[in-house]
Scaffold this active site. Sequence first.
Site, PDB file in Angstrom:
ATOM      1  N   GLU A  25      66.286  49.459 -16.029  1.00 39.95           N
ATOM      2  CA  GLU A  25      65.718  50.730 -16.484  1.00 39.95           C
ATOM      3  C   GLU A  25      64.285  50.567 -17.001  1.00 39.95           C
ATOM      4  O   GLU A  25      63.451  51.460 -16.837  1.00 39.95           O
ATOM      5  CB  GLU A  25      66.599  51.333 -17.585  1.00 39.95           C
TER       6      GLU A  25
ATOM      7  N   GLY B 209      52.639  35.897   3.314  1.00 39.76           N
ATOM      8  CA  GLY B 209      53.897  36.114   4.027  1.00 39.76           C
ATOM      9  C   GLY B 209      54.428  37.521   3.979  1.00 39.76           C
ATOM     10  O   GLY B 209      54.653  38.144   5.012  1.00 39.76           O
TER      11      GLY B 209
ATOM     12  N   GLU C 269      58.184  40.300   6.610  1.00 33.92           N
ATOM     13  CA  GLU C 269      59.427  40.115   5.849  1.00 33.92           C
ATOM     14  C   GLU C 269      60.118  41.409   5.418  1.00 33.92           C
ATOM     15  O   GLU C 269      60.658  41.490   4.309  1.00 33.92           O
ATOM     16  CB  GLU C 269      59.177  39.216   4.631  1.00 33.92           C
TER      17      GLU C 269
ATOM     18  N   CYS D 136      61.251  42.014 -11.419  1.00 40.81           N
ATOM     19  CA  CYS D 136      62.540  41.376 -11.662  1.00 40.81           C
ATOM     20  C   CYS D 136      63.015  40.680 -10.398  1.00 40.81           C
ATOM     21  O   CYS D 136      62.705  41.111  -9.283  1.00 40.81           O
ATOM     22  CB  CYS D 136      63.587  42.404 -12.090  1.00 40.81           C
TER      23      CYS D 136
ATOM     24  N   GLU E 181      57.115  24.342 -11.676  1.00 38.76           N
ATOM     25  CA  GLU E 181      58.002  24.941 -12.678  1.00 38.76           C
ATOM     26  C   GLU E 181      59.161  24.012 -13.039  1.00 38.76           C
ATOM     27  O   GLU E 181      59.604  23.981 -14.184  1.00 38.76           O
ATOM     28  CB  GLU E 181      58.527  26.251 -12.130  1.00 38.76           C
TER      29      GLU E 181
ATOM     30  N   HIS F 216      48.501  40.558  -8.045  1.00 39.94           N
ATOM     31  CA  HIS F 216      49.271  41.126  -9.150  1.00 39.94           C
ATOM     32  C   HIS F 216      48.517  42.237  -9.865  1.00 39.94           C
ATOM     33  O   HIS F 216      49.019  42.801 -10.839  1.00 39.94           O
ATOM     34  CB  HIS F 216      49.659  40.020 -10.135  1.00 39.94           C
TER      35      HIS F 216
ATOM     36  N   CYS G  91      49.091  35.307  -3.335  1.00 40.70           N
ATOM     37  CA  CYS G  91      50.552  35.328  -3.283  1.00 40.70           C
ATOM     38  C   CYS G  91      50.959  36.399  -2.263  1.00 40.70           C
ATOM     39  O   CYS G  91      50.108  37.009  -1.612  1.00 40.70           O
ATOM     40  CB  CYS G  91      51.127  35.631  -4.665  1.00 40.70           C
TER      41      CYS G  91
END
Length: 769
Positions: A16, A433, A485, A517, A606, A695, A727
Amino acid sequence: MKIHNLGLPRIGEKRELKFALEAYWDKKISLDELTQKTDALREQTWAWQLAAGLDFITVGDFPLYDQVLDTSILFSAIPQRFQHLSELDQQFAIARGDTCCQHAASDMTKWFNTNYHYIVPELDSETEFSLNAEKLLNEVAAAQTFLKSQNAKQQLKLKLIGPVSYLWLAKINNLNQLDDLLTPLLACYRELFKKIAATGIEWIQIEEPILTTEPESHWQNALRLSYAYLNQKRSVKLLLTTYFADVDEHIELINSLAVDGVHIDAVAGQPKLDDWLVKLNSEKVLSVGVIDGRNIWRSDLAAKLKSLQTIYDRKADNLWIAPSCSLQHVPVDLELETKLQQPVRSWLAFAKQKLVELNILKSALVDYEVDPVIAYSKPVTERLNSDLTLNVSLRQQIQALGFEHTQRDNEYNQRKIAQKSLNLPLLPTTTIGSFPQTAQVRHVRARFKRGEISETEYQSYIKAYIADAIAKQLEAGLDVLVHGEPERNDMVEFFGEQLDGFAITQYAWVQSYGSRCVKPPIIYGDIERKQAITVDTTQYAQSLTDKPVKGMLTGPVTILNWSFVRDDLSRQSVAKQIAFALRGEVSDLEAAGIKIIQVDEPAIREGLPLKKAHWQNYLGWAVEVFRIATSCVKDATQIHTHMCYSEFQDIVGAISALDADVISVEAARSDMSLLKPFAKPNYQNEIGLGVYDIHSPIVPNVEDLQAKIELSLNYIEIEQCWVNPDCGLKTRKWEEVLPALNNLVKAAEQVRAELTPAGHSGKALFEVS
């Protein structure tokens, strides 16, 4: 003994928060409507903690975008270019860029070794800290009103990033400025403590995860000085909080700090709890993070009870139990997963279930109610013995892999000659991509999954999208194309859907950054590829053009790090299974005539352990599994990879050892400075310059893109360079993407036109003052 929580997911049970933020950014809802929606979500997290019987309700864990960015705003550390904006617009502009004034967003990077991204504070000699606590104090007041409405006896506990970790996470032009920044920042913290004490809050969970990273001596000194200063006239208690690794080597340092308690992660680091019992000041609270805050497996509470019993017997009055870290890294509620197959569902616990696990443990320790612990732990034992987790034949094939399966036929210098058959220009242009996942794409895919349209209708739509994407790329003039994609909901989940050993959820969303997310698949068993996954769509795209189309795969380490991974097998073993599956896919793509194959590894940095002593082992097997996946092709087939939001200087040796022919990197937000580690002789192969910050909604102009390309040539040689976004373009809109790609191609062409390769010395052609 008390039970508490370090933080909860703030996205809501069904994302939400994401939808509210994006509606506000698109001007579809007002600020008042956004506030109403977010207030309701925040109150929901308090209700969950009450229902689970926690002794503390945590506040301060509900930023609208990012907790580090909230800390910057709390202490007025606002970059100059955003200071003209009102607070909320300021916050979103720092995170996403200011479209009105074309100001670039602040840098974004990974939060330690997680897939969460934080907004990097920009600090310099012009930074003037001042306390801006109205938003935080309003949240405290709202929480107190909520508790009163529920007649609740629980106390509030404030979550706050500590001053030293905040500075350590920041971008500071000169470390010599550390003392000049720390002193005024500490004054703001002390002022905040007074205001928090005035609200009646007794405890502040002050987070110093820098302690898990082997901080250098000047940072350790900063910790000592900071907590001595903050202890003066302090009327709130401080729980020094660490997570993601053990801090055993810092027991003496921590014990010397003027704090009232310490939280340690007993999952990620497996600390020596006996040492903490002996060495920690007996008057200090010891909070033990025994519930895994980063994975989704049901806890073996029987085993945890056994390990905690001795600690409880010796330190009952000053013992707290909690998750290992904030639960923002796991999904919200397992109860929503009504379609998840059994027995896999019985093996899991999400955030709300992990709170209940704390209560069960407390009842067993305090009231000796052991039967619920035994009953709760039964599915854990059943999972370890389940036939669903083991594939004997596959394990034999993995065991047979040898050194020869990690080697290309020839070295890069020889492969480069064979790859001239691709006929690419200097500074070839491409994308990473993905192309925009429009509302229509998501709608059609959802209808197909619900069985509302046939396989034929769905594939027809996918082909139409691919054809349109190819046409748009040809019109923009890109040199190497992608299929876009449209069939992929997520770069990891898509492969999890096609491979044995993965479970796919409906609502197990986790925040990656801002409104973004992801829904990590769950690896519960051995992993096997039964058929080709990407060949048909890639081959179709290639049939539409004479220009090369890249095959697009997600790499084994990224699939591992961006999934919830089984904990009954080593991560190295799981990664090798994924690599073996991808090896078959790479071979099939090459056999289908695909000449460029990109195997993305944005998560390789990471996964780097926080302790440097463990780096070599991790990087060794991370490189090995990438090479298992990609070394099966001929010299003329070009292998690409992609990495983003990484501190490349830490892993440039490993990146080189991957032996990819081309690596594309994110560098736009750092003004291309992230390319420094790739300067020769550190890196010999080709590099895609991530010059376009995807972004941000800002469409970069030709001049800015050209400047970034030219800036890059101070670090790497022109013959190595490709030009691309930083990206994938999945989250952007076509009306942003198309002009940006047109400008990107024009910028590359302009730089290309200025060059005379025949006479080029190999030095940088452009210098930056």
